[in-house]
Scaffold this motif. Structure first.
Motif, PDB file in Angstrom:
ATOM      1  N   GLU A 194      18.336  77.291 -41.110  1.00 58.11           N
ATOM      2  CA  GLU A 194      18.232  77.206 -39.683  1.00 58.11           C
ATOM      3  C   GLU A 194      17.445  78.092 -39.154  1.00 58.11           C
ATOM      4  OE1 GLU A 194      22.145  77.539 -37.563  1.00 58.11           O
ATOM      5  OE2 GLU A 194      22.897  75.723 -38.130  1.00 58.11           O
ATOM      6  N   ILE A 195      16.317  77.931 -38.401  1.00 57.01           N
ATOM      7  CA  ILE A 195      15.679  78.718 -37.645  1.00 57.01           C
ATOM      8  C   ILE A 195      15.335  78.660 -36.152  1.00 57.01           C
ATOM      9  CG2 ILE A 195      14.008  78.687 -39.603  1.00 57.01           C
ATOM     10  CD1 ILE A 195      11.924  77.035 -37.968  1.00 57.01           C
ATOM     11  N   GLY A 196      14.902  79.582 -35.432  1.00 60.82           N
ATOM     12  CA  GLY A 196      14.770  79.340 -33.882  1.00 60.82           C
ATOM     13  C   GLY A 196      15.883  80.467 -33.547  1.00 60.82           C
ATOM     14  N   HIS A 197      15.617  80.684 -32.052  1.00 61.45           N
ATOM     15  CA  HIS A 197      16.418  81.877 -31.644  1.00 61.45           C
ATOM     16  C   HIS A 197      18.161  81.340 -31.541  1.00 61.45           C
ATOM     17  CE1 HIS A 197      17.628  84.719 -28.375  1.00 61.45           C
ATOM     18  NE2 HIS A 197      16.987  85.347 -28.987  1.00 61.45           N
ATOM     19  N   ASP A 198      18.832  82.465 -31.766  1.00 61.71           N
ATOM     20  CA  ASP A 198      20.342  82.139 -31.721  1.00 61.71           C
ATOM     21  C   ASP A 198      20.970  82.258 -30.337  1.00 61.71           C
ATOM     22  OD1 ASP A 198      20.389  84.788 -31.177  1.00 61.71           O
ATOM     23  OD2 ASP A 198      21.362  85.329 -33.265  1.00 61.71           O
ATOM     24  N   GLY A 199      20.272  82.407 -29.181  1.00 67.64           N
ATOM     25  CA  GLY A 199      20.854  82.584 -27.916  1.00 67.64           C
ATOM     26  C   GLY A 199      21.121  83.968 -27.646  1.00 67.64           C
ATOM     27  N   ASN A 200      21.389  85.095 -28.517  1.00 68.51           N
ATOM     28  CA  ASN A 200      21.667  86.556 -28.074  1.00 68.51           C
ATOM     29  C   ASN A 200      20.449  87.185 -27.728  1.00 68.51           C
ATOM     30  OD1 ASN A 200      24.321  85.956 -28.623  1.00 68.51           O
ATOM     31  ND2 ASN A 200      23.839  86.072 -30.817  1.00 68.51           N
ATOM     32  N   GLY A 201      20.315  87.716 -26.595  1.00 69.53           N
ATOM     33  CA  GLY A 201      19.107  88.355 -26.055  1.00 69.53           C
ATOM     34  C   GLY A 201      18.260  87.594 -25.709  1.00 69.53           C
ATOM     35  N   PHE A 202      16.920  88.190 -25.470  1.00 69.62           N
ATOM     36  CA  PHE A 202      15.874  87.446 -24.678  1.00 69.62           C
ATOM     37  C   PHE A 202      14.896  86.667 -25.725  1.00 69.62           C
ATOM     38  CE2 PHE A 202      11.129  87.268 -23.851  1.00 69.62           C
ATOM     39  CZ  PHE A 202      11.148  86.820 -22.743  1.00 69.62           C
ATOM     40  N   ALA A 203      14.386  85.576 -25.391  1.00 63.10           N
ATOM     41  CA  ALA A 203      13.630  84.793 -26.192  1.00 63.10           C
ATOM     42  C   ALA A 203      12.685  83.938 -25.203  1.00 63.10           C
ATOM     43  CB  ALA A 203      14.266  83.931 -27.297  1.00 63.10           C
ATOM     44  N   TYR A 204      11.732  83.729 -25.679  1.00 66.32           N
ATOM     45  CA  TYR A 204      10.710  82.634 -25.093  1.00 66.32           C
ATOM     46  C   TYR A 204      11.239  81.185 -25.154  1.00 66.32           C
ATOM     47  CZ  TYR A 204       7.349  86.372 -23.995  1.00 66.32           C
ATOM     48  OH  TYR A 204       6.831  87.550 -23.757  1.00 66.32           O
ATOM     49  N   ASP A 205      10.785  80.417 -24.372  1.00 75.17           N
ATOM     50  CA  ASP A 205      11.431  78.957 -24.308  1.00 75.17           C
ATOM     51  C   ASP A 205      11.172  78.213 -25.815  1.00 75.17           C
ATOM     52  OD1 ASP A 205       8.631  78.442 -23.742  1.00 75.17           O
ATOM     53  OD2 ASP A 205       9.109  77.455 -22.044  1.00 75.17           O
ATOM     54  N   CYS A 206       9.909  78.448 -26.142  1.00 68.96           N
ATOM     55  CA  CYS A 206       9.543  77.920 -27.318  1.00 68.96           C
ATOM     56  C   CYS A 206       9.910  78.389 -28.685  1.00 68.96           C
ATOM     57  CB  CYS A 206       7.982  77.908 -27.496  1.00 68.96           C
ATOM     58  SG  CYS A 206       7.391  79.837 -27.723  1.00 68.96           S
ATOM     59  N   GLU A 207      11.143  79.350 -28.623  1.00 68.20           N
ATOM     60  CA  GLU A 207      11.433  79.639 -29.893  1.00 68.20           C
ATOM     61  C   GLU A 207      12.736  78.956 -29.939  1.00 68.20           C
ATOM     62  OE1 GLU A 207      12.059  84.007 -30.060  1.00 68.20           O
ATOM     63  OE2 GLU A 207      10.493  84.204 -28.530  1.00 68.20           O
ATOM     64  N   GLY A 208      13.173  78.169 -29.400  1.00 68.52           N
ATOM     65  CA  GLY A 208      14.404  77.424 -29.447  1.00 68.52           C
ATOM     66  C   GLY A 208      14.112  75.688 -29.184  1.00 68.52           C
ATOM     67  N   PRO A 209      15.182  75.057 -29.393  1.00 67.03           N
ATOM     68  CA  PRO A 209      16.406  75.186 -29.725  1.00 67.03           C
ATOM     69  C   PRO A 209      16.685  75.549 -31.199  1.00 67.03           C
ATOM     70  CG  PRO A 209      16.410  73.347 -28.554  1.00 67.03           C
ATOM     71  CD  PRO A 209      15.120  73.548 -29.044  1.00 67.03           C
ATOM     72  N   ARG A 210      17.547  76.330 -31.525  1.00 67.33           N
ATOM     73  CA  ARG A 210      17.822  76.538 -33.041  1.00 67.33           C
ATOM     74  C   ARG A 210      18.023  75.251 -33.714  1.00 67.33           C
ATOM     75  NH1 ARG A 210      18.325  80.878 -36.104  1.00 67.33           N
ATOM     76  NH2 ARG A 210      19.684  80.943 -38.101  1.00 67.33           N
ATOM     77  N   HIS A 211      17.671  74.920 -34.933  1.00 68.72           N
ATOM     78  CA  HIS A 211      17.557  73.784 -35.578  1.00 68.72           C
ATOM     79  C   HIS A 211      17.571  74.151 -37.184  1.00 68.72           C
ATOM     80  CE1 HIS A 211      13.281  74.755 -35.167  1.00 68.72           C
ATOM     81  NE2 HIS A 211      13.319  73.760 -36.023  1.00 68.72           N
ATOM     82  N   LYS A 212      17.970  72.847 -37.853  1.00 69.10           N
ATOM     83  CA  LYS A 212      17.892  72.665 -39.283  1.00 69.10           C
ATOM     84  C   LYS A 212      16.510  72.432 -39.615  1.00 69.10           C
ATOM     85  CE  LYS A 212      22.867  72.269 -40.102  1.00 69.10           C
ATOM     86  NZ  LYS A 212      23.374  72.575 -38.628  1.00 69.10           N
ATOM     87  N   VAL A 213      16.141  72.997 -40.813  1.00 64.32           N
ATOM     88  CA  VAL A 213      14.749  72.701 -41.459  1.00 64.32           C
ATOM     89  C   VAL A 213      15.072  72.405 -43.133  1.00 64.32           C
ATOM     90  CG1 VAL A 213      12.314  73.303 -41.735  1.00 64.32           C
ATOM     91  CG2 VAL A 213      13.483  73.662 -39.551  1.00 64.32           C
ATOM     92  N   TYR A 214      14.592  71.739 -43.828  1.00 68.52           N
ATOM     93  CA  TYR A 214      14.536  71.768 -45.044  1.00 68.52           C
ATOM     94  C   TYR A 214      13.256  72.590 -45.587  1.00 68.52           C
ATOM     95  CZ  TYR A 214      15.384  70.294 -49.834  1.00 68.52           C
ATOM     96  OH  TYR A 214      15.459  70.542 -51.336  1.00 68.52           O
ATOM     97  N   VAL A 215      13.394  73.454 -46.761  1.00 70.54           N
ATOM     98  CA  VAL A 215      12.624  74.052 -47.167  1.00 70.54           C
ATOM     99  C   VAL A 215      12.446  73.896 -48.777  1.00 70.54           C
ATOM    100  CG1 VAL A 215      12.026  75.597 -45.471  1.00 70.54           C
ATOM    101  CG2 VAL A 215      13.574  76.303 -47.148  1.00 70.54           C
ATOM    102  N   TYR A 216      11.528  73.940 -49.510  1.00 72.67           N
ATOM    103  CA  TYR A 216      11.534  73.808 -50.888  1.00 72.67           C
ATOM    104  C   TYR A 216      11.618  75.174 -51.368  1.00 72.67           C
ATOM    105  CZ  TYR A 216      10.567  68.839 -50.476  1.00 72.67           C
ATOM    106  OH  TYR A 216      10.617  67.625 -50.066  1.00 72.67           O
ATOM    107  N   PRO A 217      11.990  75.390 -52.770  1.00 69.19           N
ATOM    108  CA  PRO A 217      12.010  76.711 -53.186  1.00 69.19           C
ATOM    109  C   PRO A 217      10.542  77.302 -53.023  1.00 69.19           C
ATOM    110  CG  PRO A 217      13.111  75.258 -54.690  1.00 69.19           C
ATOM    111  CD  PRO A 217      12.477  74.540 -53.656  1.00 69.19           C
ATOM    112  N   PHE A 218      10.528  78.603 -52.744  1.00 72.45           N
ATOM    113  CA  PHE A 218       9.042  79.286 -52.446  1.00 72.45           C
ATOM    114  C   PHE A 218       9.474  80.693 -52.733  1.00 72.45           C
ATOM    115  CE2 PHE A 218      11.450  79.927 -48.659  1.00 72.45           C
ATOM    116  CZ  PHE A 218      10.980  81.322 -48.120  1.00 72.45           C
ATOM    117  N   ALA A 219       8.254  81.403 -53.041  1.00 71.07           N
ATOM    118  CA  ALA A 219       8.163  82.812 -53.014  1.00 71.07           C
ATOM    119  C   ALA A 219       7.106  83.334 -51.958  1.00 71.07           C
ATOM    120  CB  ALA A 219       7.411  83.214 -54.410  1.00 71.07           C
ATOM    121  N   ILE A 220       7.249  84.439 -51.242  1.00 76.41           N
ATOM    122  CA  ILE A 220       6.390  85.074 -50.276  1.00 76.41           C
ATOM    123  C   ILE A 220       6.124  86.499 -50.646  1.00 76.41           C
ATOM    124  CG2 ILE A 220       8.411  85.904 -48.830  1.00 76.41           C
ATOM    125  CD1 ILE A 220       6.684  84.890 -46.516  1.00 76.41           C
TER     126      ILE A 220
END
Length: 416
Positions: A194-220
């Motif tokens: 899940e990514i996106g703002h969780d609703g606690n505290g300030f955020a800009y509109d474009c940071e939500g809604p919080r939603h599910k995303v699939y990611v493949y295994p990665f290294a950063i």
């Protein structure tokens, strides 16, 4: 702006936030001469005087006019001069001609700020019973001004860079002596996140809604790409080898004559750069800065890696404390020994598009982010010009892929 954030903070937080934010902007322009305040070096940049006035207009237009009975602007023409891109708020002065507005002068703009600050203090005193809409708008106005603090200093850097005398905004300080930090990687499993703002505290509109995303295994990578890394790329002919570049990026780099990051030059076989602390030797172990998305993508391909997606970046660093080199620290440049936050905004491979379920707010403030969701790329992590109070793991800023004048860098990722 977080339309779901009714009143997340207690009442005393809002006047304190307002005072701190307005004071910080005043401090940023304190060293500037009147001539500095008028600099506009390109259409993407605005004069410091305009930033002072526009952030003031924002409070006036969206808070004082609708909510403070009897409020009157000191000059109704300011609405035309200092509106930015809010079409529904009325006509605007041409963006590329802001540097030609010598009048009102600096004294007039400062008087305008004082007038609005006084009216805001009156409004805040009236609202002790907490009107959620007003408190949320004040909070938004403060975060809007923090964004303009960042633009103010980066626009100023760009403007000063055209002066052959290479003037200093802040007194020079030597960089610490460092040794190369090896590039290490953090590995992350794939799956639904899940990514996106969780609703606690300030955020800009474009940071939500919080939603599910699939990611493949990665290294950063555990650190951003450094100047030392970048010089190796340059020495290997990275700028002239089209195999590493997107076609459009190579065309832009060729047309613009890019052979190194913005503000760099070579002197006696040593690379130098122009900063807000004047001209300085390039610090080899500091994060590379002032590179476009096209350059960042080319470097990543050359390095046998790629840029992370914004979902990968947020997932990897969601639980890292927000500590780093920010505007509040006063360094005004990326520093060696960087971790996750601050120093440089990091290009991602993600286009700036709406999250699933995004809906722009009603009214003029619906123009804040939504209408820019095309042809721009997301950046994450904040920079040395970002107010620390503004940072959170869900914060996404965005720029066009050819732009370089912001504190723009990169961090590598790869598939596992």
């Amino acid at each position: 702006m977080n339309q779901t954030n009714a009143v997340a903070q207690e009442v005393p937080y809002i006047p304190s936030l307002f005072d701190r934010t307005r004071t910080q902007t005043t401090k940023l322009v304190a060293p500037l001469l009147p001539e500095d305040m008028m600099l506009q070096s390109m259409e993407d940049a605005s004069p410091a005087k305009w930033h002072l006035a526009h952030t003031t207009w924002f409070f006036e237009e969206f808070i004082l006019k609708p909510f403070l009975p009897g409020y009157a602007s000191p000059d109704d023409r300011f609405a035309f001069l200092f509106n930015s891109y809010y079409v529904t708020a009325g006509p605007r002065h041409a963006r590329d001609r802001r540097g030609l507005v010598s009048r009102p002068d600096n004294a007039d703009v400062r008087a305008y700020r004082e007038h609005v600050d006084g009216a805001m203090a009156e409004l805040i005193a009236l609202e002790r019973d907490n009107t959620p809409e007003i408190l949320d708008l004040i909070e938004l106005g403060c975060h809007h001004e923090m964004q303009h603090q960042e633009l103010l200093v980066t626009d100023l850097l760009h403007g000063l860079s055209f002066n052959p005398l290479l003037p200093v905004y802040r007194e020079p300080e030597p960089m610490p002596v460092t040794t190369e930090v090896p590039l290490t990687w953090s590995r992350h499993d794939g799956g639904v996140i899940e990514i996106g703002h969780d609703g606690n505290g300030f955020a800009y509109d474009c940071e939500g809604p919080r939603h599910k995303v699939y990611v493949y295994p990665f290294a950063i990578a555990d650190r951003p790409v450094t100047n030392r890394d970048w010089i190796t790329f340059m020495d290997a002919g990275g700028y002239s080898d089209p195999r590493h570049w997107l076609m459009e990026g190579f065309a832009v780099a060729t047309k613009e004559g890019w052979t190194h990051p913005l503000y760099w030059w070579q002197q006696d076989d040593e690379w130098w750069t122009f900063t807000l602390r004047g001209s300085q030797p390039v610090a080899l172990d500091a994060p590379v800065v002032h590179v476009s998305y096209y350059e960042a993508d080319a470097f990543a391909r050359w390095a046998g890696a790629r840029l992370p997606t914004e979902a990968e970046h947020e997932h990897a660093f969601a639980h890292h404390p927000i500590r780093g080199n920010f505007l509040n620290d006063g360094t005004m440049r990326p520093m060696p020994g960087s971790g996750v936050w601050g120093d440089v905004w990091e290009w991602t491979a993600s286009p700036f598009t709406p999250y699933p379920g995004f809906k722009a707010p009603e009214g003029t403030l619906g123009e804040y982010n939504g209408k820019f969701m095309v042809n721009q790329m997301v950046m994450r992590g904040g920079s040395c010009a970002t107010a620390q109070e503004q940072m959170r793991s869900s914060y996404r800023t965005f720029f066009y892929p050819h732009q370089r004048w912001q504190m723009m860098g990169l961090r590598l990722a790869k598939n596992t």
